[in-house]
Write a protein that holds these residues in place. Sequence first.
Motif, PDB file in Angstrom:
ATOM      1  N   PRO B  56       1.641   1.788   0.253  1.00 17.26           N
ATOM      2  CA  PRO B  56       2.566   0.692   0.559  1.00 17.26           C
ATOM      3  C   PRO B  56       1.885  -0.663   0.397  1.00 17.26           C
ATOM      4  O   PRO B  56       0.905  -0.950   1.069  1.00 17.26           O
ATOM      5  CB  PRO B  56       2.931   0.949   2.023  1.00 17.26           C
ATOM      6  CG  PRO B  56       1.830   1.779   2.585  1.00 17.26           C
ATOM      7  CD  PRO B  56       1.179   2.497   1.451  1.00 17.26           C
ATOM      8  N   VAL B  57       2.376  -1.440  -0.523  1.00 13.77           N
ATOM      9  CA  VAL B  57       1.829  -2.777  -0.780  1.00 13.77           C
ATOM     10  C   VAL B  57       2.990  -3.763  -0.763  1.00 13.77           C
ATOM     11  O   VAL B  57       3.957  -3.598  -1.510  1.00 13.77           O
ATOM     12  CB  VAL B  57       1.117  -2.837  -2.138  1.00 13.77           C
ATOM     13  CG1 VAL B  57       0.623  -4.245  -2.413  1.00 13.77           C
ATOM     14  CG2 VAL B  57      -0.033  -1.844  -2.187  1.00 13.77           C
ATOM     15  N   LEU B  58       2.886  -4.752   0.075  1.00 10.59           N
ATOM     16  CA  LEU B  58       3.938  -5.748   0.208  1.00 10.59           C
ATOM     17  C   LEU B  58       3.747  -6.830  -0.859  1.00 10.59           C
ATOM     18  O   LEU B  58       2.743  -7.526  -0.853  1.00 10.59           O
ATOM     19  CB  LEU B  58       3.858  -6.366   1.618  1.00 10.59           C
ATOM     20  CG  LEU B  58       4.968  -7.313   2.060  1.00 10.59           C
ATOM     21  CD1 LEU B  58       6.323  -6.624   2.081  1.00 10.59           C
ATOM     22  CD2 LEU B  58       4.643  -7.872   3.442  1.00 10.59           C
ATOM     23  N   PRO B  59       4.693  -6.967  -1.804  1.00 15.07           N
ATOM     24  CA  PRO B  59       4.555  -8.012  -2.823  1.00 15.07           C
ATOM     25  C   PRO B  59       4.479  -9.397  -2.164  1.00 15.07           C
ATOM     26  O   PRO B  59       5.086  -9.582  -1.102  1.00 15.07           O
ATOM     27  CB  PRO B  59       5.847  -7.883  -3.650  1.00 15.07           C
ATOM     28  CG  PRO B  59       6.379  -6.522  -3.350  1.00 15.07           C
ATOM     29  CD  PRO B  59       5.919  -6.199  -1.965  1.00 15.07           C
ATOM     30  N   PRO B  60       3.796 -10.374  -2.754  1.00 15.19           N
ATOM     31  CA  PRO B  60       3.202 -10.309  -4.085  1.00 15.19           C
ATOM     32  C   PRO B  60       1.770  -9.784  -4.102  1.00 15.19           C
ATOM     33  O   PRO B  60       1.071 -10.014  -5.082  1.00 15.19           O
ATOM     34  CB  PRO B  60       3.233 -11.774  -4.509  1.00 15.19           C
ATOM     35  CG  PRO B  60       3.003 -12.525  -3.239  1.00 15.19           C
ATOM     36  CD  PRO B  60       3.647 -11.697  -2.153  1.00 15.19           C
ATOM     37  N   ARG B  61       1.343  -9.146  -3.037  1.00 18.48           N
ATOM     38  CA  ARG B  61       0.010  -8.535  -3.110  1.00 18.48           C
ATOM     39  C   ARG B  61       0.006  -7.474  -4.202  1.00 18.48           C
ATOM     40  O   ARG B  61       1.012  -6.841  -4.467  1.00 18.48           O
ATOM     41  CB  ARG B  61      -0.339  -7.879  -1.787  1.00 18.48           C
ATOM     42  CG  ARG B  61      -0.638  -8.867  -0.680  1.00 18.48           C
ATOM     43  CD  ARG B  61      -0.908  -8.127   0.617  1.00 18.48           C
ATOM     44  NE  ARG B  61      -1.007  -9.058   1.726  1.00 18.48           N
ATOM     45  CZ  ARG B  61      -0.374  -8.926   2.887  1.00 18.48           C
ATOM     46  NH1 ARG B  61       0.423  -7.894   3.095  1.00 18.48           N
ATOM     47  NH2 ARG B  61      -0.538  -9.825   3.829  1.00 18.48           N
ATOM     48  N   SER B  62      -1.157  -7.254  -4.802  1.00 20.14           N
ATOM     49  CA  SER B  62      -1.277  -6.195  -5.797  1.00 20.14           C
ATOM     50  C   SER B  62      -1.890  -4.969  -5.141  1.00 20.14           C
ATOM     51  O   SER B  62      -2.589  -5.080  -4.134  1.00 20.14           O
ATOM     52  CB  SER B  62      -2.152  -6.656  -6.954  1.00 20.14           C
ATOM     53  OG  SER B  62      -3.477  -6.801  -6.532  1.00 20.14           O
ATOM     54  N   ALA B  63      -1.632  -3.826  -5.707  1.00 22.16           N
ATOM     55  CA  ALA B  63      -2.216  -2.589  -5.197  1.00 22.16           C
ATOM     56  C   ALA B  63      -3.721  -2.603  -5.456  1.00 22.16           C
ATOM     57  O   ALA B  63      -4.200  -3.284  -6.360  1.00 22.16           O
ATOM     58  CB  ALA B  63      -1.567  -1.404  -5.883  1.00 22.16           C
ATOM     59  N   PRO B  64      -4.461  -1.840  -4.679  1.00 21.17           N
ATOM     60  CA  PRO B  64      -5.911  -1.766  -4.915  1.00 21.17           C
ATOM     61  C   PRO B  64      -6.197  -1.334  -6.350  1.00 21.17           C
ATOM     62  O   PRO B  64      -5.507  -0.464  -6.902  1.00 21.17           O
ATOM     63  CB  PRO B  64      -6.368  -0.688  -3.929  1.00 21.17           C
ATOM     64  CG  PRO B  64      -5.364  -0.714  -2.832  1.00 21.17           C
ATOM     65  CD  PRO B  64      -4.059  -1.037  -3.513  1.00 21.17           C
ATOM     66  N   GLN B  65      -7.194  -1.937  -6.945  1.00 18.59           N
ATOM     67  CA  GLN B  65      -7.611  -1.596  -8.292  1.00 18.59           C
ATOM     68  C   GLN B  65      -8.979  -0.943  -8.250  1.00 18.59           C
ATOM     69  O   GLN B  65      -9.838  -1.366  -7.481  1.00 18.59           O
ATOM     70  CB  GLN B  65      -7.684  -2.860  -9.157  1.00 18.59           C
ATOM     71  CG  GLN B  65      -6.354  -3.565  -9.305  1.00 18.59           C
ATOM     72  CD  GLN B  65      -5.352  -2.725 -10.045  1.00 18.59           C
ATOM     73  OE1 GLN B  65      -5.597  -2.257 -11.144  1.00 18.59           O
ATOM     74  NE2 GLN B  65      -4.212  -2.473  -9.428  1.00 18.59           N
TER      75      GLN B  65
END
Lengths: 249, 249, 249, 249
Positions: B56-65
């Motif tokens: 679960p990632v709340l935009p505008p954060r990006s998912a872990p890379q």
Amino acid sequence: MTEVQRNGGNWGRWGKDDERGAANFADAGCIKLASSLVRTGKVYSLAIPLQSENVPVLPPRSAPQHYMRMDGGDYAAGLKRKGGFQTSDDYIALGTHTTTHIDALAHVWYDDRLYNDFSANTVRSNGAKHCGIDKLRHLVGRGVLIDLCAHRNVPHLASGDIIKPEHLEECAKAQGTDIRQGDILLVRTGWMGVFKKDGREAFFKGEPGIGRDAAEWIGNKGVAAVGCDNWGVEVIRSRATFQARCTVG
Amino acid sequence: MTEVQRNGGNWGRWGKDDERGAANFADAGCIKLASSLVRTGKVYSLAIPLQSENVPVLPPRSAPQHYMRMDGGDYAAGLKRKGGFQTSDDYIALGTHTTTHIDALAHVWYDDRLYNDFSANTVRSNGAKHCGIDKLRHLVGRGVLIDLCAHRNVPHLASGDIIKPEHLEECAKAQGTDIRQGDILLVRTGWMGVFKKDGREAFFKGEPGIGRDAAEWIGNKGVAAVGCDNWGVEVIRSRATFQARCTVG
Amino acid sequence: MTEVQRNGGNWGRWGKDDERGAANFADAGCIKLASSLVRTGKVYSLAIPLQSENVPVLPPRSAPQHYMRMDGGDYAAGLKRKGGFQTSDDYIALGTHTTTHIDALAHVWYDDRLYNDFSANTVRSNGAKHCGIDKLRHLVGRGVLIDLCAHRNVPHLASGDIIKPEHLEECAKAQGTDIRQGDILLVRTGWMGVFKKDGREAFFKGEPGIGRDAAEWIGNKGVAAVGCDNWGVEVIRSRATFQARCTVG
Amino acid sequence: MTEVQRNGGNWGRWGKDDERGAANFADAGCIKLASSLVRTGKVYSLAIPLQSENVPVLPPRSAPQHYMRMDGGDYAAGLKRKGGFQTSDDYIALGTHTTTHIDALAHVWYDDRLYNDFSANTVRSNGAKHCGIDKLRHLVGRGVLIDLCAHRNVPHLASGDIIKPEHLEECAKAQGTDIRQGDILLVRTGWMGVFKKDGREAFFKGEPGIGRDAAEWIGNKGVAAVGCDNWGVEVIRSRATFQARCTVG
């Protein structure tokens, strides 16, 4: 299979599917016992700060990067949120080996075989299918500090100094410490002081550390993990010379 | 100073320079006591995997890379190193609030004042000078799970459900659990199940969680920290409505 | 060597060491000629903005990230520099295929052989030794727009629509445009409008684009590069079906 | 408004909403004219390679990072895709001022006022609302190289050497070059050679560059942009001394 793997390794000890290696030694019984030994409840951090400067980073890795997605300055510059509620948010980007960290068993291997005979071909661009740090799951146990600097009354061991089994034994004895199966062994070389005093180049030119015999001795003790205050755990005479790597796994 | 801060906050309790807030409740005595309570030594992870998808990632954060700087594929493609020694290395980049994490006291505040009256102007592009996560130093203690799902025999509470002091008390009583000063309180809402079952949008549309009264009640109990399996700890009826934030700090 | 490579490819055309492929067609003569054709000096940008939201990003790639290392908010929050001099600085992190970009010849290949028979084993974790974007060096020339939307009087072609050589020829003829060796061919499908109107899922579900015949036709024309306003240049009926890729290289 | 802004600046020249500054000088007419001057069609790259090592990066910025999301090694390690189709993909992360780049007008300013009197409070954690690089849109024109090294027959100017208007005029005259409104002026100091020969510390200790008089002279010429082969364009005697910044904007 290398000689070290034959002599001191743990391949197969926890079944052919195991991906945790020696960390298995720190089992529930060890954890329960370790918990019962807490006398003061004081917590000691062993971590280097997570920062961009004044941290030892071996090129071509980059230093940890930290950026704010939102911060107090935005409000100072005029950003408004309802009800006075304000928030900051940040982002970090880092090489996983650029600061205090635990090596996964998939970090090093010989001849295309990871710990427990998994193929190195399973470590691809999308990560380590086997023996990645996710497989460690937890590492809790009795920590034992072998403080060679205090024992020898020196600020740090010299670069190239090989730590041998007898050094660990003597120091443990002088400290009145025993090393048990499932322990997390911390060996203090003082080498981080070289970074602080003389900078990155001196720090990475070489390092004192455990030699092959100590690695096997540690492996045979059944410790769950080894931690060290140098950059590569094992002794390194010059950047080009590596020996006795990762026999604990 | 907000009403909540006046009523239930801890400003000044540990001196005007304190940057740890309620974490101070988990002092050496609590840690020692908590250690003595370990009965089986079994370790439970509360972490969501650190991955790019299905988190679960709340935009505008990006998912872990996650990227590999070197991997087994390189050797398969012909890379050679002396003595058969091989290594992999990796890099991660992530928003600090994109996966399981602890909010620093500098994460949220009201009206330009951080916990303990530090100015929000000290949270700038180069990080939080005060109340950053580095100031937490450690968080060890007795964890107490209040499992509201098990107590109510539901897979998860409904979005917008306000958890009140009496709900926590009843559940604790039914479980036979007491909540003590210095505890780390874990409140199970089951909300993560909504993410797994219905995906990101349903998950972030709202959430069940503690209301203002429960926040004050928790604050008054002197717990060191609160953990929750929803995305924002407190109840959120819709993304635009926030209440009862961060009174524990 | 695939059938396409045999029929329409350029392997060996510029020598066995060449890593630029069809870009070589846009040589100094073409550039000089192209320059002489400028009539108004008006510049048209073909770029999508470099931003985190409202840009088409194919999972599991992450959207471009942008962070400020220093900004006006820091000064508003109290940062001072001598003489009133102030500065901002920023950082970007992005997948190279997440926004408007040029594919390097090392981006796609068949059966372990890159363009011009370089081994795919040379594309490793440290980058592409051969045929990377650094080898393109420059791409300047006469741009020719084939506007199929205007020609057909539609906002966009339909997903799965195969663009055939005759479509390109008819449209060019109707426009009064010829396509010459060294040209940069821009084919307008209108597909970006689907992203703007219907969002990411609709956009990536499929796309109109050139088919294998058009790819060979384009290759035979000696164009230096092809640009398109869809996500993969070639027609894709469903995400699982790819055809006619990269025969120009 | 500083003295330089009063004397040589362009505030208001293109209206109060303008965010492009001197780049406006390179208008369609200039571009058309510049195009007509192309004699050979040869392309000269002015770029430093985008790489992690051997590139000048001013701490605490980090060097550009490059990672492969998928590469040839993955196929060598056993990855299979239908029909022999294979692909690589990559990710870059970089400070925008760590390699060859164009400064946006929002990069530097005095006393909280950006170019054209925009407030620096509009440059926040989410980017520059005004005068960001996105506002430049394009920069095409006649490039004029003033090669001071060739003119003086030296490998590079000395650190602290102030380039004055008369130096630019003499060199242009000796070269037989005129400098026109809308030109992109490239001033060669040779200073990049110091980085290549003596490394990063020597390179960043200071630099030759234009002084305040030359900055005003350049501003008055109406050039669209200035490019330089040092690290900060203007002369810098020591890292702590800055003068004559950004009067062109």
